[in-house]
Design a protein around this motif. Structure first.
Motif, PDB file in Angstrom:
ATOM      1  N   GLY A  88     104.294  56.721  37.724  1.00 58.40           N
ATOM      2  CA  GLY A  88     104.359  57.592  39.233  1.00 58.40           C
ATOM      3  C   GLY A  88     103.004  57.507  40.024  1.00 58.40           C
ATOM      4  N   SER A  89     102.708  58.225  40.760  1.00 55.91           N
ATOM      5  CA  SER A  89     101.412  58.229  41.423  1.00 55.91           C
ATOM      6  C   SER A  89     100.317  58.582  40.266  1.00 55.91           C
ATOM      7  N   VAL A  90      99.265  57.864  40.507  1.00 53.23           N
ATOM      8  CA  VAL A  90      98.260  57.989  39.233  1.00 53.23           C
ATOM      9  C   VAL A  90      97.546  59.453  39.386  1.00 53.23           C
ATOM     10  N   PHE A  91      97.782  60.203  40.568  1.00 54.46           N
ATOM     11  CA  PHE A  91      97.173  61.554  40.559  1.00 54.46           C
ATOM     12  C   PHE A  91      98.088  62.537  40.112  1.00 54.46           C
ATOM     13  N   VAL A  92      99.596  62.427  40.366  1.00 59.23           N
ATOM     14  CA  VAL A  92     100.549  63.118  39.774  1.00 59.23           C
ATOM     15  C   VAL A  92     100.561  62.989  38.306  1.00 59.23           C
ATOM     16  N   ASP A  93     100.366  61.775  37.761  1.00 63.32           N
ATOM     17  CA  ASP A  93     100.638  61.821  36.303  1.00 63.32           C
ATOM     18  C   ASP A  93      99.326  62.154  35.695  1.00 63.32           C
ATOM     19  N   ALA A  94      98.096  62.161  36.214  1.00 63.28           N
ATOM     20  CA  ALA A  94      97.022  62.657  35.739  1.00 63.28           C
ATOM     21  C   ALA A  94      96.954  64.264  35.750  1.00 63.28           C
ATOM     22  N   MET A  95      97.671  64.720  36.547  1.00 59.60           N
ATOM     23  CA  MET A  95      97.902  66.454  36.594  1.00 59.60           C
ATOM     24  C   MET A  95      98.831  66.699  35.537  1.00 59.60           C
ATOM     25  N   GLU A  96     100.001  65.817  35.316  1.00 55.49           N
ATOM     26  CA  GLU A  96     100.960  66.083  34.504  1.00 55.49           C
ATOM     27  C   GLU A  96     100.262  66.018  32.997  1.00 55.49           C
ATOM     28  N   ARG A  97      99.314  65.171  32.734  1.00 55.08           N
ATOM     29  CA  ARG A  97      98.872  65.088  31.594  1.00 55.08           C
ATOM     30  C   ARG A  97      97.845  66.293  31.325  1.00 55.08           C
ATOM     31  N   ALA A  98      97.194  66.813  32.360  1.00 54.58           N
ATOM     32  CA  ALA A  98      96.412  67.924  31.982  1.00 54.58           C
ATOM     33  C   ALA A  98      97.182  69.371  32.112  1.00 54.58           C
ATOM     34  N   VAL A  99      98.313  69.332  32.555  1.00 53.98           N
ATOM     35  CA  VAL A  99      99.346  70.486  32.326  1.00 53.98           C
ATOM     36  C   VAL A  99      99.783  70.211  30.911  1.00 53.98           C
TER      37      VAL A  99
ATOM     38  N   GLU B 175      95.408  72.136  30.234  1.00 57.20           N
ATOM     39  CA  GLU B 175      93.941  72.281  30.880  1.00 57.20           C
ATOM     40  C   GLU B 175      94.338  72.565  32.389  1.00 57.20           C
ATOM     41  N   LEU B 176      95.532  72.494  32.907  1.00 53.88           N
ATOM     42  CA  LEU B 176      95.777  72.957  34.256  1.00 53.88           C
ATOM     43  C   LEU B 176      97.236  73.536  34.046  1.00 53.88           C
ATOM     44  N   GLU B 177      97.195  74.610  35.055  1.00 50.79           N
ATOM     45  CA  GLU B 177      98.618  75.405  35.032  1.00 50.79           C
ATOM     46  C   GLU B 177      99.647  74.803  35.810  1.00 50.79           C
ATOM     47  N   GLU B 178     100.732  74.865  35.322  1.00 52.40           N
ATOM     48  CA  GLU B 178     101.750  73.990  36.146  1.00 52.40           C
ATOM     49  C   GLU B 178     101.734  74.489  37.627  1.00 52.40           C
ATOM     50  N   ASP B 179     102.015  75.778  37.711  1.00 54.26           N
ATOM     51  CA  ASP B 179     101.977  76.381  39.144  1.00 54.26           C
ATOM     52  C   ASP B 179     100.687  75.761  40.004  1.00 54.26           C
TER      53      ASP B 179
ATOM     54  N   ALA C  20      91.186  66.882  48.533  1.00 54.62           N
ATOM     55  CA  ALA C  20      92.590  67.236  48.895  1.00 54.62           C
ATOM     56  C   ALA C  20      93.439  68.029  47.810  1.00 54.62           C
ATOM     57  N   LEU C  21      93.081  67.407  46.560  1.00 52.73           N
ATOM     58  CA  LEU C  21      93.751  67.858  45.255  1.00 52.73           C
ATOM     59  C   LEU C  21      93.253  69.330  45.187  1.00 52.73           C
ATOM     60  N   ARG C  22      91.718  69.408  45.105  1.00 53.24           N
ATOM     61  CA  ARG C  22      91.362  70.608  44.680  1.00 53.24           C
ATOM     62  C   ARG C  22      91.457  71.959  45.829  1.00 53.24           C
ATOM     63  N   ALA C  23      91.315  71.370  47.131  1.00 51.77           N
ATOM     64  CA  ALA C  23      91.609  72.368  48.145  1.00 51.77           C
ATOM     65  C   ALA C  23      93.053  73.000  48.176  1.00 51.77           C
ATOM     66  N   SER C  24      94.073  71.952  48.030  1.00 57.48           N
ATOM     67  CA  SER C  24      95.529  72.325  47.930  1.00 57.48           C
ATOM     68  C   SER C  24      96.110  72.930  46.699  1.00 57.48           C
ATOM     69  N   THR C  25      95.113  73.077  45.801  1.00 58.31           N
ATOM     70  CA  THR C  25      95.628  73.538  44.602  1.00 58.31           C
ATOM     71  C   THR C  25      94.792  74.788  44.123  1.00 58.31           C
ATOM     72  N   GLY C  26      93.504  74.764  44.695  1.00 60.93           N
ATOM     73  CA  GLY C  26      92.682  75.904  44.205  1.00 60.93           C
ATOM     74  C   GLY C  26      92.209  75.906  42.636  1.00 60.93           C
ATOM     75  N   MET C  27      92.189  74.502  42.106  1.00 58.80           N
ATOM     76  CA  MET C  27      91.891  74.268  40.615  1.00 58.80           C
ATOM     77  C   MET C  27      90.570  74.731  40.241  1.00 58.80           C
ATOM     78  N   PRO C  28      90.454  75.310  39.197  1.00 55.35           N
ATOM     79  CA  PRO C  28      89.061  75.547  38.794  1.00 55.35           C
ATOM     80  C   PRO C  28      88.322  74.134  38.712  1.00 55.35           C
TER      81      PRO C  28
END
Length: 132
Positions: A17-28, A32-36, A95-103
């Motif tokens: 999939g998207s390299v960004f979606v896949d990276a976030m899925e691995r973090a979840v 390391e990253l909350e699913e929501d 864009a990823l950080r602003a849209s998610t508010g990830m720490p």
């Protein structure tokens, strides 16, 4: 506009999939990253092929399409995967950080997974992608 034939390799790759979606899925998966938080991620892209641009323009009788230029550009060709990851994060990280508010810690984890994925998919060859 981003798109063309084939579309941007980072977003619509030939495999995975998207390299960004896949990276976030691995973090979840690693806790390391909350699913929501990951679910809120957006990058404002307008992915279109030449045919899609022409079809949309055909819906407006007053619009004359003179040309739909499209060409390939190399992204980090011959560079280490770290360079491609830096380029990808520089373009899309805000864009990823602003849209998610990830720490910060979660963003660091996502970027680490992004590097893994870039290495796995593209290696030192980098990728060629099409911009419309």
């Amino acid at each position: 506009m981003v798109g063309g034939e084939p579309p941007l390799a980072w977003i619509r790759p030939e495999r995975g999939g998207s390299v960004f979606v896949d990276a976030m899925e691995r973090a979840v998966a690693a806790g390391e990253l909350e699913e929501d938080v990951a679910a809120r991620a957006t990058v404002p892209y307008y992915m279109r092929t030449v045919a899609e641009v022409r079809a949309a323009a055909a819906e407006v009788p007053e619009l004359e399409v003179l040309a739909v230029p499209s060409g390939h550009i190399g992204i980090a060709e011959g560079q280490p995967s770290e360079t491609m990851t830096e380029i990808a994060w520089a373009i899309h990280g805000n864009a990823l950080r602003a849209s998610t508010g990830m720490p910060d810690a979660a963003a660091t984890a996502v970027r680490t997974h992004l590097l893994e994925i870039m290495s796995e998919r593209f290696g030192p060859e980098g990728c060629r992608t099409n911009y419309l």
